[in-house]
Structures are given as C-alpha cells and as structure tokens.
Design an enzyme around this catalytic site. Structure first.
Site, PDB file in Angstrom:
ATOM      1  N   ASP A  42       0.839  -1.202   0.000  1.00 42.31           N
ATOM      2  CA  ASP A  42       0.000   0.000   0.000  1.00 42.31           C
ATOM      3  C   ASP A  42       0.873   1.251   0.000  1.00 42.31           C
ATOM      4  OD1 ASP A  42       0.839  -0.128   2.632  1.00 42.31           O
ATOM      5  OD2 ASP A  42      -1.167  -0.033   3.513  1.00 42.31           O
ATOM      6  N   SER A  43       2.207   1.057  -0.004  1.00 46.32           N
ATOM      7  CA  SER A  43       3.123   2.171  -0.273  1.00 46.32           C
ATOM      8  C   SER A  43       2.811   2.796  -1.625  1.00 46.32           C
ATOM      9  CB  SER A  43       4.579   1.687  -0.246  1.00 46.32           C
ATOM     10  OG  SER A  43       4.744   0.544  -1.056  1.00 46.32           O
ATOM     11  N   ASP A  81      -1.012  -6.166  -0.194  1.00 44.47           N
ATOM     12  CA  ASP A  81      -1.314  -5.512   1.080  1.00 44.47           C
ATOM     13  C   ASP A  81      -2.815  -5.298   1.219  1.00 44.47           C
ATOM     14  OD1 ASP A  81       0.599  -4.911   2.980  1.00 44.47           O
ATOM     15  OD2 ASP A  81       1.323  -3.127   1.933  1.00 44.47           O
ATOM     16  N   LYS A 111      -1.037  -9.361   2.957  1.00 45.53           N
ATOM     17  CA  LYS A 111      -0.264  -8.888   4.113  1.00 45.53           C
ATOM     18  C   LYS A 111      -1.121  -7.898   4.873  1.00 45.53           C
ATOM     19  CE  LYS A 111       3.342  -5.855   3.820  1.00 45.53           C
ATOM     20  NZ  LYS A 111       2.822  -4.747   4.650  1.00 45.53           N
ATOM     21  N   GLU A 113      -1.261  -5.410   8.759  1.00 44.24           N
ATOM     22  CA  GLU A 113      -0.436  -4.828   9.829  1.00 44.24           C
ATOM     23  C   GLU A 113      -1.044  -5.078  11.200  1.00 44.24           C
ATOM     24  OE1 GLU A 113       0.240  -0.665   9.010  1.00 44.24           O
ATOM     25  OE2 GLU A 113       0.987  -1.078   6.988  1.00 44.24           O
ATOM     26  N   GLU A 180       9.526  -4.039  10.401  1.00 46.73           N
ATOM     27  CA  GLU A 180       9.892  -2.748   9.807  1.00 46.73           C
ATOM     28  C   GLU A 180      10.460  -1.784  10.850  1.00 46.73           C
ATOM     29  OE1 GLU A 180       7.061  -0.941   7.133  1.00 46.73           O
ATOM     30  OE2 GLU A 180       8.197   0.939   7.073  1.00 46.73           O
TER      31      GLU A 180
HETATM   32  O1  KIV Z   1       3.556  -1.055   1.607  1.00 48.23           O
HETATM   33  C1  KIV Z   1       4.712  -1.492   1.555  1.00 48.23           C
HETATM   34  O2  KIV Z   1       5.455  -1.289   0.581  1.00 48.23           O
HETATM   35  C2  KIV Z   1       5.193  -2.270   2.686  1.00 48.23           C
HETATM   36  C3  KIV Z   1       6.660  -2.516   2.767  1.00 48.23           C
HETATM   37  C4  KIV Z   1       7.322  -1.291   3.253  1.00 48.23           C
HETATM   38  C5  KIV Z   1       6.974  -3.692   3.609  1.00 48.23           C
HETATM   39  O3  KIV Z   1       4.439  -2.628   3.530  1.00 48.23           O
END
Ligand code: KIV
Length: 271
Positions: A42-43, A81, A111, A113, A180
C-alpha cells in the site's frame, strides 16, 4: 515460488528476496531478474498516487494494481497488502476483501499490519485458505499514533511488545512476518524465536529475508529516502535526462527523423 518454499528457505538458511511492484512492466522486470516475492504494497499510496501516507489507499486500488502485477509475473509469489480499514472492521469484511485480492487480483497471499488486534482476523483468513503475511514494528497505517515514520522497539518495553506481536502472528497462522524499522538486535531475537520467516525493512541483516520499496531502491521516488535504503540505481535521474533529450529533439526538429520508416514488424500476440 510457493509459500512452503519460503519456510524451506528459512530452514536451509537461504535469504528470501522481496521487492514491491505496482504494475505489470515492473513486475515482469523483477520477476525475470529472479526475485522470490513481489509485494503489492500500500506504499503505492505514496510512490504511485502521490499521497503523504498509505491511509487513503482503497481496496479497489489494491485490487487494480495487484491484477496488473499478477499479469506481469510468472514465477514470483505475489502478495497484496490489505489497505487501511479493509480488515480492521470485522472478520467477514476482512474475508471478503482478502478474497477479492486473490480472486480478482490474482494474489497468492495477503499482508496486513498489527499483532494482537488482528489475530482473530489472521486465524480466520488462514483457516479459509487465504495465506497471511504479518507486519510489525513500524506499521505505516498507524503513522499518526507513532507520530511519524519513526524507529520502533528502542525501549525494552516497546521491544517486548514487538516480540509479543510477532509471536501472536505466528500462533494465529501467519506464514511470515515483516519487521519494519526496528533495531537489528531485536530483529535478530525475533528471527531466532520464530519458526516462520522474518522479512526485514530497516531491521538489519539478521532477518530471514529483505524487502525494499522498489521506487526507493531504484531511485524513482525522490521526495524522501528512508536512511536504511540502498539505492541500486538512479532511474529518476536517468528518466529526467532522457525526457530532457526527447524534449530538446522535438523542439529542435531532430525527432522524428525525416525519411525514417514509421512501421516495423507486426507485434507478436501475447508480447
Ligand atoms: O507497503 C509497503 O510497501 C510495505 C513494505 C514497506 C513492507 O508494507
């Protein structure tokens, strides 16, 4: 690459490699280079959509980009994510949203959090066949609670909390966990403690694998570079220079060249 291959890597002491990707072309390049896993992070909210945080990213945006990455990937494991509010609001919603990332996006895993707060969600997703990678330490969806993108786990109290969160994720059935922005020695302790692989980002060399945001690693995102990032290329500068040459060529009549053939061979289907 399949999920059991990652566990196998940990057992053999072979490092796992992961980079983020958000589109088919980048995915194809990284896949052909031999990357183990592609994270549709989600970056993308920051490096693709131009926001200051990951919070505005929607599930629809994640599905859209995950589909693109899956389309460009043959070998690597594609992990998507789950964005903010797509899994914190209840198990049924998390199942539906995780399911969309697999069914419509083509991801092999998701993924999310957090630790204890999401343990029930992780258990249920895993139970119904949606593999989950956890993410502890600095969790960017909680950036406002942390008061910025800062290092986590420096005090013994915080370190114990991060360790407990990682243990909780393993107990809930996560197949791996991202660590992280935590101190190297804490990442080492978690990596030794857990049977599942740890994937570090700003967490030192002792993790079972490493992940970087590809736009940071290749110098495409120039607004801010976290201190732990290694720049493997300066593609932002390369693109800027190439664009400058193109602009100058067009303005000065050097492109297109007169008399140069404008048609090439037919494009092969599927290319
Ligand atoms: O969103 C993302 O790119 C991430 C990485 C920084 C692990 O969660």
């Amino acid at each position: 690459m399949r999920i059991p291959d990652l566990a196998d890597r940990k057992k053999r002491g072979q490092k796992i490699t992961m980079l983020t990707a958000y589109d088919a072309t980048m995915a194809r390049l990284l896949d052909r280079a031999g990357i183990d896993a592609l994270l549709v992070g989600d970056s993308l909210g920051m490096v693709i959509l131009g926001y200051d945080t990951t919070l505005p990213v929607t599930l629809d945006a994640m599905v859209h980009h995950t589909r693109a990455v899956s389309n460009g990937t043959r070998r690597a494991l594609v992990i998507a994510d789950m964005p903010f509010l797509s899994y914190q609001t209840g198990i049924a919603e998390a199942v539906r949203n995780g399911g969309r990332l697999m069914q419509e996006g083509g991801a092999a895993a998701v993924k999310l959090e957090g630790g204890r707060a999401v343990a029930d969600v992780v258990s249920r997703l895993v139970e119904i066949g949606i593999p989950v990678m956890g993410h502890v330490g600095l969790t960017p969806q909680s950036v406002h609670r942390f008061g910025g993108f800062r290092r986590v786990g420096k005090s013994s109290h915080e370190a114990a909390h991060v360790m407990a969160e990682a243990r909780t994720l393993q107990a809930a059935g996560a197949f791996a966990v991202v660590l992280e922005s935590i101190p190297d020695d804490l990442a080492k302790a978690i990596t030794e403690e857990l049977a599942i692989p740890t994937i570090g980002i700003g967490a030192g060399p002792h993790c079972d694998g490493q992940v970087l945001v590809s736009y940071d690693a290749f110098g495409l995102y120039q607004e801010f570079t976290p201190p732990f990032v290694k720049r493997y290329a300066e593609l932002g500068d390369t693109i800027g220079k190439a664009a400058g040459e193109y602009i100058s060529d067009v303005r000065n009549g050097r492109f297109p060249e007169a008399g140069r053939p404008r048609t090439g061979p037919e494009r092969e289907p599927g290319r």
